[in-house]
Design a protein around this motif. Structure first.
Motif, PDB file in Angstrom:
ATOM      1  N   GLY A  13       4.092  -4.467   6.181  1.00  0.00           N
ATOM      2  CA  GLY A  13       3.417  -3.835   6.458  1.00  0.00           C
ATOM      3  C   GLY A  13       2.376  -4.274   5.216  1.00  0.00           C
ATOM      4  O   GLY A  13       2.034  -5.209   4.735  1.00  0.00           O
ATOM      5  N   PRO A  14       1.123  -4.102   5.580  1.00  0.00           N
ATOM      6  CA  PRO A  14      -0.343  -3.815   4.719  1.00  0.00           C
ATOM      7  C   PRO A  14       0.395  -3.977   3.756  1.00  0.00           C
ATOM      8  O   PRO A  14       0.523  -3.780   2.253  1.00  0.00           O
ATOM      9  CB  PRO A  14      -1.550  -3.370   5.043  1.00  0.00           C
ATOM     10  CG  PRO A  14      -0.664  -2.432   5.150  1.00  0.00           C
ATOM     11  CD  PRO A  14       0.680  -2.957   5.960  1.00  0.00           C
TER      12      PRO A  14
ATOM     13  N   GLU B 111      -2.552   5.186   0.569  1.00  0.00           N
ATOM     14  CA  GLU B 111      -3.476   3.727   0.770  1.00  0.00           C
ATOM     15  C   GLU B 111      -3.346   3.798   2.465  1.00  0.00           C
ATOM     16  O   GLU B 111      -4.972   3.060   2.896  1.00  0.00           O
ATOM     17  CB  GLU B 111      -3.298   2.162  -0.073  1.00  0.00           C
ATOM     18  CG  GLU B 111      -3.249   3.366  -1.266  1.00  0.00           C
ATOM     19  CD  GLU B 111      -2.924   2.390  -2.906  1.00  0.00           C
ATOM     20  OE1 GLU B 111      -3.141   2.558  -3.803  1.00  0.00           O
ATOM     21  OE2 GLU B 111      -2.288   1.440  -1.935  1.00  0.00           O
ATOM     22  N   ARG B 112      -2.468   3.467   2.943  1.00  0.00           N
ATOM     23  CA  ARG B 112      -2.262   3.310   4.542  1.00  0.00           C
ATOM     24  C   ARG B 112      -3.277   3.889   5.520  1.00  0.00           C
ATOM     25  O   ARG B 112      -3.942   4.079   6.391  1.00  0.00           O
ATOM     26  CB  ARG B 112      -0.800   3.410   4.769  1.00  0.00           C
ATOM     27  CG  ARG B 112      -0.449   2.337   4.118  1.00  0.00           C
ATOM     28  CD  ARG B 112       1.251   1.866   4.774  1.00  0.00           C
ATOM     29  NE  ARG B 112       1.714   2.854   5.107  1.00  0.00           N
ATOM     30  CZ  ARG B 112       3.100   3.827   3.680  1.00  0.00           C
ATOM     31  NH1 ARG B 112       3.084   2.887   2.616  1.00  0.00           N
ATOM     32  NH2 ARG B 112       3.552   4.935   4.292  1.00  0.00           N
ATOM     33  N   TYR B 113      -3.172   5.448   5.081  1.00  0.00           N
ATOM     34  CA  TYR B 113      -3.996   6.763   5.510  1.00  0.00           C
ATOM     35  C   TYR B 113      -5.047   6.211   5.702  1.00  0.00           C
ATOM     36  O   TYR B 113      -5.949   6.603   6.797  1.00  0.00           O
ATOM     37  CB  TYR B 113      -3.212   8.376   4.779  1.00  0.00           C
ATOM     38  CG  TYR B 113      -4.220   9.651   5.408  1.00  0.00           C
ATOM     39  CD1 TYR B 113      -4.583   9.248   6.841  1.00  0.00           C
ATOM     40  CD2 TYR B 113      -5.271   9.807   4.590  1.00  0.00           C
ATOM     41  CE1 TYR B 113      -5.191  10.232   7.464  1.00  0.00           C
ATOM     42  CE2 TYR B 113      -5.823  11.073   5.058  1.00  0.00           C
ATOM     43  CZ  TYR B 113      -6.058  11.680   7.043  1.00  0.00           C
ATOM     44  OH  TYR B 113      -6.413  12.337   7.166  1.00  0.00           O
TER      45      TYR B 113
ATOM     46  N   GLU C 110       5.083   6.547  11.008  1.00  0.00           N
ATOM     47  CA  GLU C 110       4.126   5.610  10.876  1.00  0.00           C
ATOM     48  C   GLU C 110       6.071   4.640  11.728  1.00  0.00           C
ATOM     49  O   GLU C 110       5.846   3.640  12.070  1.00  0.00           O
ATOM     50  CB  GLU C 110       4.319   4.451   9.370  1.00  0.00           C
ATOM     51  CG  GLU C 110       2.825   5.137   8.904  1.00  0.00           C
ATOM     52  CD  GLU C 110       2.522   4.058   7.375  1.00  0.00           C
ATOM     53  OE1 GLU C 110       1.772   3.908   7.346  1.00  0.00           O
ATOM     54  OE2 GLU C 110       2.971   4.839   6.464  1.00  0.00           O
TER      55      GLU C 110
ATOM     56  N   LEU D   7      -5.917   3.438   8.318  1.00  0.00           N
ATOM     57  CA  LEU D   7      -5.921   3.671   9.786  1.00  0.00           C
ATOM     58  C   LEU D   7      -7.069   4.741  10.058  1.00  0.00           C
ATOM     59  O   LEU D   7      -7.358   4.433  10.821  1.00  0.00           O
ATOM     60  CB  LEU D   7      -4.490   4.087   9.986  1.00  0.00           C
ATOM     61  CG  LEU D   7      -3.553   3.316   9.423  1.00  0.00           C
ATOM     62  CD1 LEU D   7      -1.789   4.195   9.817  1.00  0.00           C
ATOM     63  CD2 LEU D   7      -4.041   2.437  10.769  1.00  0.00           C
TER      64      LEU D   7
ATOM     65  N   ARG E 142      -2.629  -7.815   5.979  1.00  0.00           N
ATOM     66  CA  ARG E 142      -2.723  -7.221   7.462  1.00  0.00           C
ATOM     67  C   ARG E 142      -1.162  -7.503   7.846  1.00  0.00           C
ATOM     68  O   ARG E 142      -0.388  -7.052   8.917  1.00  0.00           O
ATOM     69  CB  ARG E 142      -2.858  -6.453   8.237  1.00  0.00           C
ATOM     70  CG  ARG E 142      -4.065  -5.732   7.707  1.00  0.00           C
ATOM     71  CD  ARG E 142      -5.346  -5.184   8.717  1.00  0.00           C
ATOM     72  NE  ARG E 142      -6.415  -4.342   8.404  1.00  0.00           N
ATOM     73  CZ  ARG E 142      -6.549  -3.135   8.399  1.00  0.00           C
ATOM     74  NH1 ARG E 142      -5.337  -2.585   8.567  1.00  0.00           N
ATOM     75  NH2 ARG E 142      -7.196  -2.728   8.560  1.00  0.00           N
TER      76      ARG E 142
ATOM     77  N   ALA F 258      -9.500   3.807  -0.050  1.00  0.00           N
ATOM     78  CA  ALA F 258      -7.758   2.663   0.281  1.00  0.00           C
ATOM     79  C   ALA F 258      -8.208   2.405  -0.997  1.00  0.00           C
ATOM     80  O   ALA F 258      -6.716   2.171  -1.439  1.00  0.00           O
ATOM     81  CB  ALA F 258      -7.703   2.370   1.576  1.00  0.00           C
TER      82      ALA F 258
ATOM     83  N   LEU G  57       1.063  -0.883   0.256  1.00  0.00           N
ATOM     84  CA  LEU G  57       0.022  -0.167  -0.060  1.00  0.00           C
ATOM     85  C   LEU G  57       1.436   1.273  -0.539  1.00  0.00           C
ATOM     86  O   LEU G  57       1.750   1.516   0.523  1.00  0.00           O
ATOM     87  CB  LEU G  57      -0.739  -0.130   1.254  1.00  0.00           C
ATOM     88  CG  LEU G  57      -2.063  -1.090   1.749  1.00  0.00           C
ATOM     89  CD1 LEU G  57      -2.356  -2.308   0.679  1.00  0.00           C
ATOM     90  CD2 LEU G  57      -3.027  -0.275   2.143  1.00  0.00           C
TER      91      LEU G  57
END
Length: 468
Positions: free
Chosen positions: A81-82, A26-28, A358, A31, A76, A139, A22
């Motif tokens: 990381g994812p 996308e991670r933001y 992060e 989350l 995940r 995402a 990601l």
């Protein structure tokens, strides 16, 4: 809405790019996602003509193969990381029903990307008309990506239902380009050189200090319907105002006359509207900060063949309520902050800052805490939505023709974050400017958010000398 079945039929070249890490944005989005405030948005298209269900479903399945992030899950468990993984036995399906039938999901608005692909679809039709509603997890893609998917879907349908010689020619979608969807960060760094990167770093630190030091106020709840008495928002509830073609032309002329962009005027009048709203609901607090989160496109022409994905960041514009006055200097300030170079620098700084946090234990929960208000409101301007379709369609009276269908109307609205009580979307289609707004599950009532929408529309009309 998904179902388990046979392999999706992705080509080996597409399968080879997965698992796909990601990006920071996308991670933001992942989350910031929660059941109460899901990071999802919807796109609604109203068509005249009767959709051939068999052909449309076949086109839907075919086009999904060109946009793999819309049928992927998030794993995940990866050490680094994812990552995105193809959901080869889990595909989005279309929910069909007559006009007037409810558009809903048993899981509510939230989409769990660990178990469900980030796309849902509904078709409601009858009496020679149809409405297609698409819901996306942010995402997976941004508003432009959602329009690219819809454009390819209509193009594929048109290719199977149009007479010879009238079939549209969609631009290709190259799934392998998803590997480059964060390239703008690296490209910019290469162009800047060492001195440029140092200057950008200092600018980013200055922007971050200002961002953290100016704590914006949320939109005040409407006093006629306090937050604790307001009914929760309905499924994909969206309110809209549409300007006439003549009003839209006058607005464009007003921007030219004031030597500003359309976006500058939209932002100026939005600040003035928010100040007026807050003053009416909670007078006597002119020192509050107003912050508008304005998403903007980072992707360039080099990304023209990219499938549905995210290529956006945020430009955060912040003012004291007392500074929000209808004066030429206030508009010039909007123009300076909305300058492409400034906007791009801030957008990169936001994503870089998120990536740095992060790496710091405990920083993300503190940064994204439940009580933090990132922005007073969101204002997302797509511009002419047809430019995202990735297809040259025949046009009749300013509206695209897809086989036996005519796209009469189209609109969407961005998601609402916690403590940001309203998110506005803007676009143009068929020569008409439209504004949409979505409200938070609590905070503003449906009547209140409609009043806020009309207040903004009235200011755009009156403030720019647009007679009704």
């Amino acid at each position: 809405m998904t179902e388990r079945g046979d392999s999706r039929g992705f080509s080996p070249s597409v399968a080879a790019i997965f698992p796909l890490p990601l990006t920071a944005f996308e991670r933001y989005m992942l989350l910031d996602d929660s059941p109460g405030y899901p990071m999802v948005f919807a796109l609604s298209a109203r068509l005249s003509g009767e959709i051939d269900r068999r052909i449309f479903e076949s086109c839907f399945d075919e086009v999904l193969l060109r946009h793999p992030l819309l049928c992927a899950l998030v794993d995940r468990s990866a050490r680094r990381g994812p990552v995105w993984v193809l959901a080869e036995k889990l595909k989005p399906i279309i929910d069909w029903g007559p006009v007037g039938a409810a558009v809903a999901s048993p899981n509510g608005e939230a989409i769990d990307l660990g178990t469900e692909a980030g796309l849902r679809a509904w078709v409601r039709q009858g009496n020679g008309a149809a409405e297609v509603t698409l819901q996306f997890h942010h995402a997976c893609c941004d508003g432009g990506g959602s329009l690219r998917f819809l454009g390819h879907l209509l193009a594929e349908y048109a290719a199977r239902t149009s007479p010879a010689g009238q079939k549209p020619s969609p631009w290709p979608a190259n799934p392998a380009s998803l590997l480059e969807r964060g390239r703008f960060m690296a490209d910019a760094a290469a162009i800047e050189g060492k001195a440029g990167r140092i200057k950008t770093a200092w600018s980013g630190l200055r922007d971050a200090a200002r961002w953290l030091g100016r704590r914006p106020a949320s939109l005040c709840p409407d006093v006629s319907s306090p937050a604790n008495h307001a009914a929760p928002a309905l499924f994909l509830e969206t309110h809209r105002h549409v300007f006439e073609e003549s009003e839209t032309k006058m607005f464009l002329q007003a921007a030219s006359r004031q030597r500003a962009t359309v976006n500058d005027l939209l932002l100026r009048d939005f600040f003035l509207t928010v100040r007026q709203w807050n003053a009416e609901q909670s007078p006597g607090s002119a020192d509050r900060w107003i912050r508008i989160a304005a998403p903007f496109k980072l992707k360039t022409a080099a990304d023209a063949d990219m499938p549905a994905a995210n290529g956006v960041s945020y430009n955060f514009l912040t003012r004291r309520e007392s500074e929000c006055v209808d004066h030429p200097e206030f508009l010039r300030g909007m123009s300076r902050e909305n300058d492409p170079a400034t906007r791009f620098r801030r957008g990169r700084s936001f994503l870089r800052g998120f990536g740095l946090m992060e790496r710091i234990p405990g920083a993300i929960p503190l940064f994204m805490g439940q009580h933090r208000c990132f922005a007073t409101a969101v204002l997302s301007n797509l511009g002419n939505v047809g430019r995202f379709f990735g297809t040259l369609f025949p046009v009749e009276s300013g509206k695209i023709v897809a086989g036996n269908l005519v796209l009469e109307d189209i609109y969407g609205a961005p998601p609402v974050r916690r403590n940001t009580h309203a998110a506005f979307g803007i676009g143009t289609y068929g020569g008409r400017l439209w504004i949409t707004v979505r409200r938070a599950p609590s905070g503003l009532s449906a009547d209140g958010v409609r009043r806020l929408l009309e207040m903004y529309a009235d200011r755009l009309l009156g403030g720019n000398q647009m007679p009704r």
